[in-house]
Scaffold this active site. Structure first.
Site, PDB file in Angstrom:
ATOM      1  CB  VAL A  77      -9.726   2.695   3.132  1.00 11.49           C
ATOM      2  CG1 VAL A  77     -10.687   3.241   4.173  1.00 11.49           C
ATOM      3  CG2 VAL A  77      -8.726   3.778   2.731  1.00 11.49           C
ATOM      4  CB  SER A 131       4.377  -5.379   9.222  1.00  8.97           C
ATOM      5  OG  SER A 131       4.564  -6.758   8.937  1.00  8.97           O
ATOM      6  CE  LYS A 196       3.990  -4.085   5.904  1.00 10.10           C
ATOM      7  NZ  LYS A 196       3.141  -4.589   4.893  1.00 10.10           N
ATOM      8  CG  HIS A 199       8.245  -5.796   6.155  1.00 17.27           C
ATOM      9  ND1 HIS A 199       7.130  -6.480   5.691  1.00 17.27           N
ATOM     10  CD2 HIS A 199       8.444  -6.248   7.416  1.00 17.27           C
ATOM     11  CE1 HIS A 199       6.694  -7.294   6.623  1.00 17.27           C
ATOM     12  NE2 HIS A 199       7.468  -7.178   7.687  1.00 17.27           N
ATOM     13  CG  ASN A 200       5.019  -6.215   2.325  1.00 20.25           C
ATOM     14  OD1 ASN A 200       5.286  -6.030   3.503  1.00 20.25           O
ATOM     15  ND2 ASN A 200       3.782  -6.208   1.884  1.00 20.25           N
ATOM     16  CD  GLU A 203       5.119 -10.597   3.937  1.00 24.58           C
ATOM     17  OE1 GLU A 203       5.108  -9.722   4.809  1.00 24.58           O
ATOM     18  OE2 GLU A 203       4.149 -10.809   3.176  1.00 24.58           O
ATOM     19  CE1 TYR A 204       4.890 -10.179  -1.597  1.00 27.38           C
ATOM     20  CE2 TYR A 204       5.257 -11.070  -3.792  1.00 27.38           C
ATOM     21  CZ  TYR A 204       4.463 -10.367  -2.890  1.00 27.38           C
ATOM     22  OH  TYR A 204       3.256  -9.877  -3.307  1.00 27.38           O
ATOM     23  CE  LYS A 274      -4.245  -8.918  -0.270  1.00 29.42           C
ATOM     24  NZ  LYS A 274      -3.367  -9.300   0.873  1.00 29.42           N
TER      25      LYS A 274
HETATM   26  C1  6PG Z   1       2.386  -7.678   6.662  1.00 27.42           C
HETATM   27  C2  6PG Z   1       2.173  -8.348   5.345  1.00 27.42           C
HETATM   28  C3  6PG Z   1       0.892  -7.903   4.723  1.00 27.42           C
HETATM   29  C4  6PG Z   1       0.450  -8.802   3.565  1.00 27.42           C
HETATM   30  C5  6PG Z   1       1.018  -8.315   2.255  1.00 27.42           C
HETATM   31  C6  6PG Z   1       1.528  -9.351   1.319  1.00 27.42           C
HETATM   32  O1  6PG Z   1       3.451  -7.134   6.817  1.00 27.42           O
HETATM   33  O2  6PG Z   1       1.494  -7.739   7.518  1.00 27.42           O
HETATM   34  O3  6PG Z   1       3.213  -8.049   4.471  1.00 27.42           O
HETATM   35  O4  6PG Z   1       1.031  -6.564   4.405  1.00 27.42           O
HETATM   36  O5  6PG Z   1       0.681 -10.099   3.841  1.00 27.42           O
HETATM   37  O6  6PG Z   1      -0.026  -7.603   1.679  1.00 27.42           O
HETATM   38  O7  6PG Z   1       0.522  -9.898   0.606  1.00 27.42           O
HETATM   39  P1  6PG Z   1       0.712 -10.689  -0.771  1.00 27.42           P
HETATM   40  O8  6PG Z   1       1.494 -11.917  -0.464  1.00 27.42           O
HETATM   41  O9  6PG Z   1      -0.700 -10.998  -1.145  1.00 27.42           O
HETATM   42  O10 6PG Z   1       1.345  -9.775  -1.752  1.00 27.42           O
END
Ligand code: 6PG
Length: 497
Positions: A77, A131, A196, A199-200, A203-204, A274
């Site tokens: 959720v 992820s 995580k 991790h994000n 990712e950014y 997000k």
């Molecule tokens: C993942 C991603 C996933 C999502 C993030 C980032 O690991 O599967 O990180 O969690 O893409 O929510 O989203 P935003 O770019 O919108 O912050």
């Protein structure tokens, strides 16, 4: 009859995909969602799959009654209040103290910690950060688990079955092939979601670096999106191999069916977010463990969203630039591309090093005892930042688990020494051309600052003492001794506190 191994609450894209993945591995799964359409879709797909055993629960009482004991319930959720309200409804419906509730959303790690305290004695709270997006959840995500250790033995077989796998060389395997699972128990409540979150953040930053390389190729070298896509595709076969590089190449080579234009040129250049990258940047500031590329990536998204301001500024602020090269000269173009490739790899190493340094800082502070090699292993397949470099990082931490900083690992010292000139040239080229490259530059400044034994913070500390009597330490005695210089008196003198 109570027969299901696990229940999924929330059958949106991620919940449904995880449920189908579990069924695919022959587990018995019960599903519930407040929306009847979600329940119906999942049931239809579960029947079509024809594997495992699926129970479509019409309410929470049916859901709880369908599960083996101890009951394992997975929440898919939205993060925040919906997690608490789902757990409270389960408690009302008769959840017992030995039952296990797993939060799989992108929850803030402090919320996970608070939940463990709040629900202690009422249920076993557990969290698993997932992820890999929809495709990962369906065919093999990376799973970062944490929380009540007594719950892990019940959850582990299922998580290891559905997770992405790697072979003995650390390379991602196709779904259903046996290998090392990208699922691990990382520590007490909060640890999994913290990992995580970082991790994000990575990712950014990695997305931003790739985007900057695309802009350099477009604006400095005049390359078309398709040409950039071709180069990215080539780079993806080497040390820069990553899922994000692969999808970027695909995107750049795609044509918009409606206009016939390159697909990227019809997408508005305003990035959304997000918030998980922002959390990482804020936490890095709070911990005093710098992750400047991650922060720059968040700023870059914010600045991209200020589209009308940028359009106005582009007509008002005219600053001379000097590209200093002729993009039609093949030799020069190849040299710029070679430098950019090295820059991207070095910047990527810097980003991962920032992220791992932040996790180390936090782990030491919270006594989580995060296993950095294990984290790197968990990220090698299934997750959004999966990349060839993660195998190198795994080897580095395996060789020296207590290494003070990832950049102290010999293979990375060697790469930086061999490739940093291209990195510097790229940063200089971007600055001289007026093309923004905040991520590639911030990554370089991070490493240059790290490797500078003496920084100008001596002057800064003296400034603080000058205007605010904030005191300073001396280089010639113990750091714990504090001094103030009477800058505003005559004669000036030093006083020890
Ligand atoms: C993942 C991603 C996933 C999502 C993030 C980032 O690991 O599967 O990180 O969690 O893409 O929510 O989203 P935003 O770019 O919108 O912050």
């Amino acid at each position: 009859m109570s027969q299901s191994d696990i229940a999924m609450i929330g059958l949106g894209v991620m919940g449904k995909s995880l449920a189908l993945n579990l069924l695919d591995h022959d587990f018995a799964v019960s599903g519930y969602d407040i929306q009847a359409t979600h329940r119906a879709h999942t049931q239809e797909e579960a029947i079509a799959l024809g594997k495992g055993l699926y129970v479509n629960a019409g309410n929470l009482d049916q859901l709880l009654a369908s599960l083996k004991s101890p009951r394992i319930l997975v929440l898919s959720v939205p993060a925040g209040a919906p997690v608490d309200s789902a757990i409270d409804s389960l408690i009302e419906a008769g959840l017992e103290a030995r039952d296990i509730v797993i939060d799989t959303g992108n929850s803030l790690w402090t919320d996970s910690e608070a939940r463990e305290r709040k629900y202690y004695g009422k249920l076993r709270f557990f969290s698993t950060a997932v992820s890999g997006g929809e495709a990962g959840a369906r065919h093999g995500p990376a799973l970062m688990a944490s929380g009540d250790l007594s719950a892990w033995s019940s959850i582990r077989p299922m998580w290891e079955a559905i997770a992405a796998k790697v072979d003995s060389n650390g390379l991602p395997l196709p779904s259903f092939e046996d290998g090392e699972p990208c699922a691990a128990y990382l520590g007490p409540a909060g640890a999994g979601h913290y990992v995580k979150m970082v991790h994000n953040g990575i990712e950014y930053a990695d997305m931003q670096l790739i985007c900057e390389a695309y802009q350099m190729m477009s604006d400095v070298l005049g390359m078309s999106p398709n040409e950039v896509g071709e180069v990215f595709e080539q780079w993806n076969h080497g040390e820069l191999n990553s899922y994000l590089m692969e999808i970027s190449a695909d995107i750049l080579k795609t044509t918009d069916p409606e206009t016939g234009q390159p697909f990227v040129s019809i997408v508005l250049d305003k990035a959304g977010q997000k918030g998980t990258g922002l959390w990482t940047a804020v936490n890095s500031l709070q911990e005093g463990s710098p992750a400047p590329t991650i922060a720059q990536a968040v700023f870059a998204r914010a600045q991209s969203a200020q589209k009308s301001l940028r359009i106005k500024a582009s007509t008002l602020i005219d600053m001379p630039t000097d590209c200093g090269m002729n993009p039609n000269n093949t030799y020069e173009k190849e040299a710029v591309l070679a430098a950019l490739k090295d820059a991207l790899y070095c910047a990527k190493i810097s980003v991962y090093a920032q992220g791992f340094a932040l996790m180390k800082e936090k782990s030491d502070k919270e006594n989580w005892q995060l296993d950095m090699a294990q984290i790197a292993k968990t990220w090698r397949a299934g997750c959004i930042i999966r990349a060839a470099i993660l195998h190198q990082i795994t080897l580095a931490f395996d060789a020296e688990p207590t290494i003070a900083h990832l950049l102290f690992a010999k293979p990375f010292i060697r790469v930086l020494s061999e490739k940093s000139l291209g990195w510097r040239k790229t940063v200089a080229q971007a600055a001289m051309s007026g093309v923004p490259a905040p991520g590639i530059s911030a990554s370089l400044h991070y490493v240059d600052t790290l490797r500078t034994a003496t920084l100008p913070a001596n002057l800064l500390q003296a400034q603080r003492d000058y205007f605010g009597a904030h005191t300073y330490a001396r280089v010639d005695c113990d750091e714990s001794r504090r001094f103030h210089f009477s800058w505003h008196d005559v004669p000036r003198e030093e006083v020890e506190f």
